[in-house]
Design an enzyme around this catalytic site. Structure first.
Site, PDB file in Angstrom:
ATOM      1  N   TYR A 133      37.511 -31.120  15.417  1.00 18.06           N
ATOM      2  CA  TYR A 133      37.200 -30.230  16.552  1.00 18.06           C
ATOM      3  C   TYR A 133      38.492 -29.550  17.033  1.00 18.06           C
ATOM      4  O   TYR A 133      38.517 -28.336  17.239  1.00 18.06           O
ATOM      5  CB  TYR A 133      36.533 -31.012  17.684  1.00 18.06           C
ATOM      6  CG  TYR A 133      36.170 -30.147  18.875  1.00 18.06           C
ATOM      7  CD1 TYR A 133      35.047 -29.323  18.843  1.00 18.06           C
ATOM      8  CD2 TYR A 133      36.961 -30.129  20.020  1.00 18.06           C
ATOM      9  CE1 TYR A 133      34.714 -28.519  19.930  1.00 18.06           C
ATOM     10  CE2 TYR A 133      36.638 -29.332  21.108  1.00 18.06           C
ATOM     11  CZ  TYR A 133      35.513 -28.528  21.061  1.00 18.06           C
ATOM     12  OH  TYR A 133      35.198 -27.722  22.130  1.00 18.06           O
ATOM     13  N   GLY A 173      25.142 -23.675  29.345  1.00 15.18           N
ATOM     14  CA  GLY A 173      26.541 -23.858  29.727  1.00 15.18           C
ATOM     15  C   GLY A 173      27.348 -22.585  29.946  1.00 15.18           C
ATOM     16  O   GLY A 173      26.941 -21.684  30.684  1.00 15.18           O
TER      17      GLY A 173
HETATM   18  N1  LIG Z   1      32.210 -28.171  27.970  1.00 13.93           N
HETATM   19  C1  LIG Z   1      33.501 -28.381  27.729  1.00 13.93           C
HETATM   20  O1  LIG Z   1      34.105 -29.340  28.277  1.00 13.93           O
HETATM   21  C2  LIG Z   1      34.257 -27.440  26.814  1.00 13.93           C
HETATM   22  C3  LIG Z   1      35.656 -27.451  26.854  1.00 13.93           C
HETATM   23  C4  LIG Z   1      36.373 -26.588  26.031  1.00 13.93           C
HETATM   24  C5  LIG Z   1      35.705 -25.728  25.181  1.00 13.93           C
HETATM   25  N2  LIG Z   1      34.337 -25.747  25.145  1.00 13.93           N
HETATM   26  C6  LIG Z   1      33.678 -24.809  24.226  1.00 13.93           C
HETATM   27  O2  LIG Z   1      32.843 -23.968  24.982  1.00 13.93           O
HETATM   28  C7  LIG Z   1      31.808 -23.427  24.160  1.00 13.93           C
HETATM   29  C8  LIG Z   1      30.478 -23.521  24.890  1.00 13.93           C
HETATM   30  O3  LIG Z   1      30.143 -24.886  25.067  1.00 13.93           O
HETATM   31  P1  LIG Z   1      29.403 -25.423  26.383  1.00 13.93           P
HETATM   32  O4  LIG Z   1      30.331 -26.339  27.072  1.00 13.93           O
HETATM   33  O5  LIG Z   1      28.796 -24.324  27.145  1.00 13.93           O
HETATM   34  O6  LIG Z   1      28.288 -26.352  25.669  1.00 13.93           O
HETATM   35  P2  LIG Z   1      26.697 -26.285  25.664  1.00 13.93           P
HETATM   36  O7  LIG Z   1      26.162 -26.251  27.053  1.00 13.93           O
HETATM   37  O8  LIG Z   1      26.277 -27.427  24.788  1.00 13.93           O
HETATM   38  O9  LIG Z   1      26.353 -24.894  24.941  1.00 13.93           O
HETATM   39  C9  LIG Z   1      26.572 -24.695  23.572  1.00 13.93           C
HETATM   40  C10 LIG Z   1      25.835 -23.439  23.119  1.00 13.93           C
HETATM   41  O10 LIG Z   1      26.103 -23.225  21.728  1.00 13.93           O
HETATM   42  C11 LIG Z   1      24.863 -23.003  21.045  1.00 13.93           C
HETATM   43  N3  LIG Z   1      24.977 -23.437  19.659  1.00 13.93           N
HETATM   44  C12 LIG Z   1      25.347 -24.649  19.190  1.00 13.93           C
HETATM   45  N4  LIG Z   1      25.281 -24.674  17.852  1.00 13.93           N
HETATM   46  C13 LIG Z   1      24.855 -23.448  17.454  1.00 13.93           C
HETATM   47  C14 LIG Z   1      24.566 -22.870  16.196  1.00 13.93           C
HETATM   48  N5  LIG Z   1      24.674 -23.565  15.034  1.00 13.93           N
HETATM   49  N6  LIG Z   1      24.144 -21.590  16.146  1.00 13.93           N
HETATM   50  C15 LIG Z   1      24.009 -20.869  17.290  1.00 13.93           C
HETATM   51  N7  LIG Z   1      24.255 -21.368  18.517  1.00 13.93           N
HETATM   52  C16 LIG Z   1      24.670 -22.663  18.600  1.00 13.93           C
HETATM   53  C17 LIG Z   1      23.835 -23.798  21.855  1.00 13.93           C
HETATM   54  O11 LIG Z   1      22.505 -23.273  21.738  1.00 13.93           O
HETATM   55  P3  LIG Z   1      21.361 -23.795  20.733  1.00 13.93           P
HETATM   56  O12 LIG Z   1      21.407 -25.289  20.739  1.00 13.93           O
HETATM   57  O13 LIG Z   1      20.106 -23.198  21.290  1.00 13.93           O
HETATM   58  O14 LIG Z   1      21.718 -23.194  19.406  1.00 13.93           O
HETATM   59  C18 LIG Z   1      24.330 -23.543  23.279  1.00 13.93           C
HETATM   60  O15 LIG Z   1      23.836 -22.311  23.747  1.00 13.93           O
HETATM   61  C19 LIG Z   1      31.875 -24.225  22.852  1.00 13.93           C
HETATM   62  O16 LIG Z   1      32.519 -23.435  21.861  1.00 13.93           O
HETATM   63  C20 LIG Z   1      32.741 -25.428  23.200  1.00 13.93           C
HETATM   64  O17 LIG Z   1      33.401 -25.920  22.063  1.00 13.93           O
HETATM   65  C21 LIG Z   1      33.602 -26.564  25.948  1.00 13.93           C
END
Ligand SMILES: NC(=O)c1ccc[n+]([C@@H]2O[C@H](COP(=O)([O-])OP(=O)(O)OC[C@H]3O[C@@H](n4cnc5c(N)ncnc54)[C@H](OP(=O)(O)O)[C@@H]3O)[C@@H](O)[C@H]2O)c1
Length: 265
Positions: free
Chosen positions: A152, A16
């Site tokens: 969250y 992501g």
């Molecule tokens: N997508 C949205 O709509 C959205 C909106 C607002 C904010 N965000 C924020 O954006 C950020 C990135 O999310 P994304 O949308 O890119 O989601 P994503 O595609 O699910 O990516 C999440 C990443 O976090 C890693 N991760 C999760 N738990 C972890 C842990 N315990 N230790 C180390 N790494 C961990 C995962 O890798 P592994 O599983 O390999 O550890 C993955 O690389 C997050 O903080 C999320 O809250 C997302």
């Protein structure tokens, strides 16, 4: 090129938004340190980035929900050899459960990953960068910092407020600190949380590239909070002006997107 003195360390780099940060920063000729739990995915990404861009890429597998994982990343951030010039705290996930009927263990995993690890890594990075007189920290918060979607929202509000305080403390030090507050973004976030992303119009989603571009631009110029895309800038303004009772109604736990969400009161 963004920060010439050092590498960029990105948490949650395997997927992501984090993965996009890795590519964008590598294309700007920054060396990288990639952090996430899934070592195989990190190794595969590192290999692709090395072959495509020629930058150096370290892989640092760590579970940021554990103290050991967060401290190992902090140790890398404090290292004087191959110093880190930019920290991107991006790892995170949706809990996929309500608070009352959910698992406490899952709550603690979320708190430790999205709050405790952010504090531990920022403490190490800010100190090292302040001593060097330059650097950048980007903490990924969310639009939900302004809503009432359970813990969250609370964690993302903490990230946003913490980032503001850190930025104020580091003002004039040469270290820029930015909180990024995206709305919906295409990534693995929703499927991992058991949420069907197809329930929302595609027009409501930004791409990871949109988020990364806005984040790097903001951090580069010392902007402390950035809400990428016009749609979510407008939504953030509306949320700030709305009575909290209305915010809880339109953007409370029942609007998490999970089909088994709580009924509206
Ligand atoms: N997508 C949205 O709509 C959205 C909106 C607002 C904010 N965000 C924020 O954006 C950020 C990135 O999310 P994304 O949308 O890119 O989601 P994503 O595609 O699910 O990516 C999440 C990443 O976090 C890693 N991760 C999760 N738990 C972890 C842990 N315990 N230790 C180390 N790494 C961990 C995962 O890798 P592994 O599983 O390999 O550890 C993955 O690389 C997050 O903080 C999320 O809250 C997302």
């Amino acid at each position: 090129m963004l920060w010439t003195m050092g590498s960029a360390l990105i948490t949650g780099a395997s997927s992501g938004i984090g993965r996009e940060f890795a590519w964008k920063l590598a294309e700007e000729y920054n060396n990288l340190v990639l952090v996430a739990r899934n070592k195989d995915r990190l190794e595969a990404l590192a290999e692709k980035i090395r072959n495509t861009t020629g930058v150096q890429v370290e892989v640092l597998p760590a579970d940021l929900s554990t103290e050991e994982g967060a401290l190992r990343v902090a140790e890398r951030l404090s290292a004087t050899k191959r110093p880190i010039g930019l920290l991107v705290n991006n790892a995170g996930f949706g809990l996929g459960q309500d608070f009352v009927d959910g698992e406490l263990e899952r709550e603690l995993e979320a708190l430790n990953t999205m709050v405790r690890a952010v504090m531990i890594t920022c403490h190490a990075a800010a100190k090292a960068m302040k001593e060097r007189g330059s650097g950048g920290i980007i903490n990924v918060s969310s639009m939900t910092a302004l809503t009432a979607q359970g813990t969250y929202s609370a964690h993302k509000a903490w990230v946003r407020t913490f980032t503001e305080g850190l930025a104020a403390e580091l003002a004039g030090s040469g270290v820029h600190v930015t909180a990024v507050c995206p709305g919906l973004v295409h990534s693995e976030f929703h499927s991992r949380a058991g949420v069907d992303a197809n329930q929302w119009s595609d027009k409501m989603f930004a791409s990871p590239a949109d988020i990364v571009k806005a984040s790097l631009k903001a951090c580069r110029r010392g902007q402390v909070i950035v809400t990428p895309t016009v749609l979510y800038k407008a939504a953030a303004a509306a949320l700030r002006l709305s009575p909290r009772k209305l915010v809880r109604y339109v953007a409370g736990p029942a609007r998490s997107g999970r089909t088994e969400g709580m009924p509206l009161e």
